[in-house]
Design a protein around this motif. Structure first.
Motif, short mmCIF file in Angstrom:
data_model
loop_
_atom_site.label_atom_id
_atom_site.label_comp_id
_atom_site.label_asym_id
_atom_site.label_seq_id
_atom_site.Cartn_x
_atom_site.Cartn_y
_atom_site.Cartn_z
N ARG A 316 0.97 -1.36 0.13
CA ARG A 316 -0.04 0.09 -0.03
C ARG A 316 0.78 1.27 0.04
O ARG A 316 1.84 1.21 0.84
N ILE A 317 0.69 2.05 -0.99
CA ILE A 317 1.73 3.29 -0.86
C ILE A 317 0.94 4.24 -0.02
O ILE A 317 -0.42 4.62 -0.38
N CYS A 318 1.80 4.95 0.89
CA CYS A 318 1.31 5.79 1.73
C CYS A 318 1.86 7.12 1.28
O CYS A 318 0.91 8.13 1.55
N SER A 319 2.69 7.60 0.76
CA SER A 319 2.93 8.89 0.23
C SER A 319 4.05 8.97 -0.85
O SER A 319 4.77 7.75 -1.16
N GLY A 320 4.22 9.94 -1.45
CA GLY A 320 5.24 10.24 -2.73
C GLY A 320 4.83 9.45 -3.78
O GLY A 320 3.61 9.20 -4.04
N ARG A 321 5.60 9.42 -4.90
CA ARG A 321 5.10 8.81 -6.13
C ARG A 321 6.05 7.51 -6.55
O ARG A 321 7.28 7.69 -6.54
N PHE A 322 5.11 6.53 -6.61
CA PHE A 322 5.82 5.23 -7.09
C PHE A 322 6.36 5.33 -8.52
O PHE A 322 5.49 5.76 -9.37
N GLU A 323 7.57 4.92 -8.91
CA GLU A 323 7.98 5.06 -10.28
C GLU A 323 8.52 3.56 -10.60
O GLU A 323 9.51 3.08 -9.65
N ARG A 324 8.50 3.10 -11.76
CA ARG A 324 8.94 1.66 -12.10
C ARG A 324 10.47 1.74 -12.26
O ARG A 324 10.87 2.64 -12.74
N GLY A 325 11.17 0.72 -11.46
CA GLY A 325 12.51 0.72 -11.64
C GLY A 325 13.25 1.62 -10.32
O GLY A 325 14.59 1.67 -10.11
N MET A 326 12.41 2.26 -9.50
CA MET A 326 13.01 3.07 -8.55
C MET A 326 13.80 2.21 -7.33
O MET A 326 13.30 0.94 -7.25
N ASN A 327 14.62 2.87 -6.71
CA ASN A 327 15.40 2.19 -5.68
C ASN A 327 14.64 2.67 -4.19
O ASN A 327 14.60 3.94 -4.13
N VAL A 328 14.46 1.81 -3.49
CA VAL A 328 14.00 2.11 -2.21
C VAL A 328 14.61 1.46 -0.92
O VAL A 328 15.56 0.61 -1.25
N LYS A 338 15.64 -2.76 -5.68
CA LYS A 338 15.13 -1.84 -6.83
C LYS A 338 13.76 -2.46 -7.22
O LYS A 338 13.84 -3.78 -7.42
N LEU A 339 12.83 -1.65 -7.41
CA LEU A 339 11.29 -2.34 -7.73
C LEU A 339 11.35 -2.24 -9.03
O LEU A 339 10.83 -1.30 -9.61
N GLU A 354 3.76 1.51 -14.47
CA GLU A 354 4.84 2.58 -14.73
C GLU A 354 5.01 3.76 -13.29
O GLU A 354 6.14 3.98 -12.98
N GLU A 355 3.79 4.10 -12.77
CA GLU A 355 3.84 4.92 -11.57
C GLU A 355 2.36 4.70 -10.98
O GLU A 355 1.47 4.19 -11.49
N ALA A 356 2.52 4.99 -9.75
CA ALA A 356 1.36 5.03 -8.89
C ALA A 356 1.50 5.75 -7.82
O ALA A 356 2.49 6.47 -7.36
N LEU A 357 0.42 6.31 -7.07
CA LEU A 357 0.23 7.30 -6.03
C LEU A 357 -0.38 6.82 -4.91
O LEU A 357 -0.74 5.61 -4.81
N PRO A 358 -0.14 7.67 -3.58
CA PRO A 358 -0.72 7.22 -2.42
C PRO A 358 -2.32 6.71 -2.45
O PRO A 358 -3.11 6.97 -3.22
N GLY A 359 -2.39 5.64 -1.93
CA GLY A 359 -3.72 4.95 -1.95
C GLY A 359 -3.74 3.62 -2.78
O GLY A 359 -4.60 3.01 -2.73
N ASP A 360 -2.72 3.59 -3.77
CA ASP A 360 -2.72 2.65 -4.79
C ASP A 360 -2.09 1.39 -4.22
O ASP A 360 -1.21 1.33 -3.32
N ILE A 361 -2.76 0.31 -4.63
CA ILE A 361 -2.14 -0.94 -4.31
C ILE A 361 -1.33 -1.67 -5.40
O ILE A 361 -2.04 -1.71 -6.43
N ILE A 362 -0.03 -1.96 -5.51
CA ILE A 362 0.60 -2.74 -6.19
C ILE A 362 1.30 -4.03 -5.69
O ILE A 362 1.44 -4.17 -4.70
N GLY A 363 1.40 -4.80 -6.72
CA GLY A 363 2.16 -5.96 -6.40
C GLY A 363 3.89 -6.17 -6.95
O GLY A 363 4.03 -5.69 -7.94
#
Length: 536
Positions: A316-328, A338-339, A354-363
């Protein structure tokens, strides 16, 4: 991150007692949302159609949900994330973890049965977490109880007031449509010969229209007018702040099986449901409007694609912007990851994200590094979300592979299913050929046996153990093997090497406590910050 970017997300869980229609409603929301064009009724077993959210073979065979499905679609500019949870109480752990990832909940009530036992338990979980609750009274295509009786029961049993957003039109359980209180409008539904597989056309108009009086019949029209007058005079005022606090539940009537009232519910729910909410971490309250990325793992599922034996961690994304290939930064391992293969789901159908925002669910593809409750965050901005509670198991069995030549597959299967949270697994010191499995409900044993056979090719021997309580133990200089009064108990270790004991009854537990002063007994591992809670 601006509010405009985070607001068009609605992430909610659907909760109910088994067989109230939860999975069916989920699928009909997908139907009206355009995500699917032909719904597979979970009742239509002869037609070999199954709910989209029930992807596991045992779910299709039994017509129940035993895992939480994550489903996404867009509707009128809003990204909808549905968390379809298991209704069966034996899988309440999975349901609780899923509710942690939700911003609101839809509670389904059978119009004939009212508020049932599992609904009460799941409602309390939502109430404790301050999650706004929306009520969908289902199965109006069948004879049901008086709507006023259901409102009274919700208030008395659950302790929450109900505000009907619409009202069933008809007499003595023979309902023809719903009345929208906000629009002062009646919506009548056409006859449907597709058994709920397609969206149903409807006719709308004002309740005062002579044409509607004729369509409804004099009795039904007069009953509707009387009910509306009573609701307007004696019912609650709608108060959004009370809804947000969980003190008032908007109430909708319909039938998921026949699509009766589903579209009005979807549109009104998306208008009222809250956007992504702030999340508590050990360091701060994390705002969804923050530009700093953060997320947590709330579910792990192995073998969603049996051909590839993959393993997916849902975040569950809580904050910020998720981008494919980002390092966390993975807080629990202290490493950067690396995601690279993020996915969104419609049951087993996957789409690369490719990207997702807070509230989004990704696998996320998981090579075995993630666990339920793990925190992912932006490097240099380390936080840690609150630990998930651990539920003490209540039933136990010794499990081993029937064929010793398949021990490797057996251990792999047990390890992966434990990481999913499907069961809790313990080891008895010096015993290597078997595990002790703990569950909340007996159906979990059945699913474990089925999945080991189908997904790992392992037949197992399972022998029940006569214990009813598990307690983790701690204390200065503790030697678990030296505990007194354990003649009828068992000393074990969990997967992290923490000692625990299995006891038959509360009386025996108290007897053991008396003989071991200085030893503390915990219903959850003592180093788990979120202690076990008696909520489900």
């Amino acid at each position: 991150m601006s509010v405009n970017e985070t607001n068009p997300r609605r992430t909610f869980a659907i909760i109910s007692h088994p067989d109230a229609g939860k999975t069916t409603l989920t699928e009909k929301l997908l139907l009206y949302g355009g995500a699917i064009h032909l719904a597979g009724s979970v009742k239509a077993r002869k037609a070999q159609k199954h709910a989209v959210s029930d992807w596991m073979e045992i779910e299709k065979q039994r017509g129940i949900s035993v895992t939480s499905s994550v489903l996404q679609f867009d509707y009128q500019g809003i990204r909808v994330n549905i968390l379809d949870t298991p209704g069966h109480q034996d899988f309440s752990e999975d349901t609780y973890r899923t509710l942690i990832a939700a911003d609101s909940a839809v509670m389904i009530i059978d119009v004939a049965k009212g508020v049932e036992e599992q609904t009460k338990k799941l409602f309390r979980v939502c109430k404790d977490r301050g999650i706004p609750i929306f009520t969908f009274v289902n199965k109006l295509d069948r004879f049901g109880r008086n709507p006023f009786e259901l409102m009274e029961e919700i208030e008395k049993v659950l302790g929450i007031r109900a505000y009907p957003m619409n009202w069933p039109v008809g007499v003595d359980g023979n309902y023809k449509g719903v009345y929208n209180r906000q629009l002062n409008q009646v919506e009548l539904f056409a006859k449907d010969d597709s058994h709920g597989q397609r969206a149903v056309p409807s006719t709308t108009g004002n309740v005062e229209d002579a044409a509607f009086r004729q369509l409804l019949g004099e009795d039904a029209h007069q009953a509707l007018c009387d009910d509306i007058a009573l609701l307007d005079m004696a019912g609650d005022e709608f108060d959004y702040d009370k809804v947000a606090r969980g003190d008032l539940t908007p109430m909708f009537f319909g039938s998921a099986m026949t699509n009766f009232g589903v579209r009005p519910f979807l549109e009104e729910f998306l208008r009222l449901a809250p956007p992504p909410a702030p999340r508590r971490s050990s360091e701060e309250i994390v705002s969804p409007e923050s530009d700093v990325f953060s997320a947590f793992v709330f579910k792990i599922q192995a073998n969603m694609n049996p051909a590839h034996r993959d393993r997916i961690a849902f975040i569950r994304i809580c904050s910020g912007r998720f981008e494919r290939g980002m390092n966390v930064y993975h807080v629990q391992s202290g490493k950067q990851v690396k995601l690279s293969q993020p996915q969104q789901f419609l049951a087993q159908e996957r789409t690369l994200v490719e990207e997702a925002l807070p509230g989004d669910i990704i696998g996320l593809f998981d090579p075995g590094i993630f666990a339920i409750g793990d925190t992912l965050c932006q490097p240099g901005h380390e936080i840690r979300f609150e630990d998930f509670p651990v539920f003490p198991p209540e039933q136990f069995a010794r499990v081993q592979a029937k064929d010793t030549m398949k021990r490797k597959q057996f251990v792999k299967g047990m390890t992966q299913l434990t990481q999913e949270g499907a069961v809790q697994v313990f080891r008895q010191p010096s015993v290597v050929e078997s595990f002790v499995v703990g569950v909340v409900g007996s159906l979990q044993f059945e699913v474990l046996q089925y999945r080991l056979k189908q997904e790992y090719g392992v037949d197992i021997l399972m022998n029940s153990l006569p214990y009813g309580l598990a307690r983790w133990v701690a204390g200065p200089g503790l030697n678990p093997k030296a505990l007194k009064g354990m003649d009828n108990g068992m000393v074990l270790e969990d997967t992290r090497g923490r000692p625990l004991v299995l006891i038959t009854t509360e009386w025996q537990l108290n007897w053991v406590k008396e003989r071991n002063p200085g030893v503390e007994f915990y219903a959850a591992p003592p180093d788990n910050a979120a202690n076990a809670r008696d909520v489900v």
